[in-house]
Design a protein around this motif. Structure first.
Motif, PDB file in Angstrom:
ATOM      1  N   LEU A 296      -6.174  39.817 -15.428  1.00 42.48           N
ATOM      2  CA  LEU A 296      -7.088  39.258 -14.440  1.00 42.48           C
ATOM      3  C   LEU A 296      -7.958  38.183 -15.083  1.00 42.48           C
ATOM      4  CD1 LEU A 296      -8.239  42.483 -12.550  1.00 42.48           C
ATOM      5  CD2 LEU A 296      -6.615  40.745 -11.782  1.00 42.48           C
ATOM      6  N   TRP A 297      -8.166  37.119 -14.349  1.00 45.88           N
ATOM      7  CA  TRP A 297      -8.951  35.979 -14.840  1.00 45.88           C
ATOM      8  C   TRP A 297     -10.346  36.441 -15.188  1.00 45.88           C
ATOM      9  CZ3 TRP A 297     -11.182  31.269 -11.902  1.00 45.88           C
ATOM     10  CH2 TRP A 297     -11.099  30.133 -12.703  1.00 45.88           C
ATOM     11  N   SER A 298     -10.803  36.108 -16.381  1.00 47.43           N
ATOM     12  CA  SER A 298     -12.067  36.662 -16.838  1.00 47.43           C
ATOM     13  C   SER A 298     -12.753  35.724 -17.818  1.00 47.43           C
ATOM     14  CB  SER A 298     -11.812  38.017 -17.527  1.00 47.43           C
ATOM     15  OG  SER A 298     -12.998  38.540 -18.090  1.00 47.43           O
ATOM     16  N   THR A 299     -14.057  35.895 -17.953  1.00 47.59           N
ATOM     17  CA  THR A 299     -14.821  35.196 -18.983  1.00 47.59           C
ATOM     18  C   THR A 299     -15.085  36.118 -20.174  1.00 47.59           C
ATOM     19  OG1 THR A 299     -16.950  35.842 -18.012  1.00 47.59           O
ATOM     20  CG2 THR A 299     -15.978  33.781 -17.237  1.00 47.59           C
ATOM     21  N   ASP A 300     -14.593  37.335 -20.100  1.00 43.21           N
ATOM     22  CA  ASP A 300     -14.811  38.345 -21.143  1.00 43.21           C
ATOM     23  C   ASP A 300     -13.784  38.148 -22.243  1.00 43.21           C
ATOM     24  OD1 ASP A 300     -15.154  41.998 -21.057  1.00 43.21           O
ATOM     25  OD2 ASP A 300     -15.043  40.576 -22.717  1.00 43.21           O
ATOM     26  N   ALA A 301     -14.260  37.859 -23.441  1.00 43.84           N
ATOM     27  CA  ALA A 301     -13.350  37.594 -24.556  1.00 43.84           C
ATOM     28  C   ALA A 301     -12.423  38.767 -24.846  1.00 43.84           C
ATOM     29  CB  ALA A 301     -14.150  37.234 -25.807  1.00 43.84           C
ATOM     30  N   SER A 302     -12.874  39.967 -24.596  1.00 41.46           N
ATOM     31  CA  SER A 302     -12.066  41.151 -24.897  1.00 41.46           C
ATOM     32  C   SER A 302     -10.839  41.262 -23.996  1.00 41.46           C
ATOM     33  CB  SER A 302     -12.906  42.422 -24.768  1.00 41.46           C
ATOM     34  OG  SER A 302     -13.272  42.644 -23.420  1.00 41.46           O
ATOM     35  N   ARG A 303     -10.815  40.510 -22.916  1.00 41.46           N
ATOM     36  CA  ARG A 303      -9.684  40.553 -21.981  1.00 41.46           C
ATOM     37  C   ARG A 303      -8.614  39.513 -22.304  1.00 41.46           C
ATOM     38  NH1 ARG A 303     -10.425  43.863 -17.711  1.00 41.46           N
ATOM     39  NH2 ARG A 303     -12.531  44.661 -17.356  1.00 41.46           N
ATOM     40  N   TYR A 304      -8.818  38.738 -23.346  1.00 39.10           N
ATOM     41  CA  TYR A 304      -7.849  37.728 -23.736  1.00 39.10           C
ATOM     42  C   TYR A 304      -6.891  38.312 -24.775  1.00 39.10           C
ATOM     43  CZ  TYR A 304     -10.144  34.121 -21.022  1.00 39.10           C
ATOM     44  OH  TYR A 304     -10.637  33.390 -19.980  1.00 39.10           O
TER      45      TYR A 304
ATOM     46  N   ILE B  70      -9.490  28.147 -17.346  1.00 39.59           N
ATOM     47  CA  ILE B  70      -8.667  27.457 -16.362  1.00 39.59           C
ATOM     48  C   ILE B  70      -7.563  28.398 -15.926  1.00 39.59           C
ATOM     49  CG2 ILE B  70      -7.216  26.364 -18.142  1.00 39.59           C
ATOM     50  CD1 ILE B  70      -7.171  23.853 -16.280  1.00 39.59           C
ATOM     51  N   ALA B  71      -7.270  28.372 -14.637  1.00 43.27           N
ATOM     52  CA  ALA B  71      -6.247  29.238 -14.077  1.00 43.27           C
ATOM     53  C   ALA B  71      -4.852  28.790 -14.497  1.00 43.27           C
ATOM     54  CB  ALA B  71      -6.362  29.244 -12.550  1.00 43.27           C
ATOM     55  N   ARG B  72      -3.872  29.622 -14.215  1.00 43.51           N
ATOM     56  CA  ARG B  72      -2.511  29.404 -14.697  1.00 43.51           C
ATOM     57  C   ARG B  72      -1.926  28.066 -14.268  1.00 43.51           C
ATOM     58  NH1 ARG B  72      -3.686  34.490 -14.111  1.00 43.51           N
ATOM     59  NH2 ARG B  72      -2.863  36.084 -15.514  1.00 43.51           N
TER      60      ARG B  72
END
Length: 123
Positions: A102-110, A51-53
């Protein structure tokens, strides 16, 4: 970084529902996009929903679409995941995560992760 604590997991029969919550500490919760991921035994962690900010955009994994709903309340520093029509294949540890980039589905970007909450669906 924001601190995250999940709750709401448990044991449910197939076809049942659960509502997961993820409480965040700090005053900057609204500056983070939020995601839910899950990890089943012997499997890799996978994206479930994000979900976005400001909550105006959501995105779901194919397996979650139509059954799960992500939402957030920035005034309460909390993100939710409503799980409906659960099946045994949904059994996993569910994690919430915060992302400042940047909004992502990649766990490594969290950037920040909670400890997880166990969801077990009995057949």
């Amino acid at each position: 970084q924001v601190q995250l604590v999940e709750s709401g997991g448990g044991l449910v029969q197939a076809g049942g529902s659960l509502r997961l919550s993820c409480a965040a500490s700090g005053r900057t919760f609204s500056s983070y996009a939020m995601g839910w991921f899950r990890q089943a035994p012997g499997k890799e962690r996978e994206f479930v929903a994000r979900i976005a900010r400001n909550g105006d955009l959501t995105n779901y994994a194919y397996s979650a679409k139509g059954r799960f709903t992500i939402s957030r309340d920035n005034a309460k520093n909390t993100v939710y995941l409503q799980l409906n029509s659960l099946t045994p294949e949904d059994t996993a540890i569910y994690y919430c995560a915060a992302q400042s980039g940047l909004w992502s589905t990649d766990a490594s970007r969290y950037d920040s992760w909670g400890q997880g909450t166990q969801v077990t669906v009995a057949s």
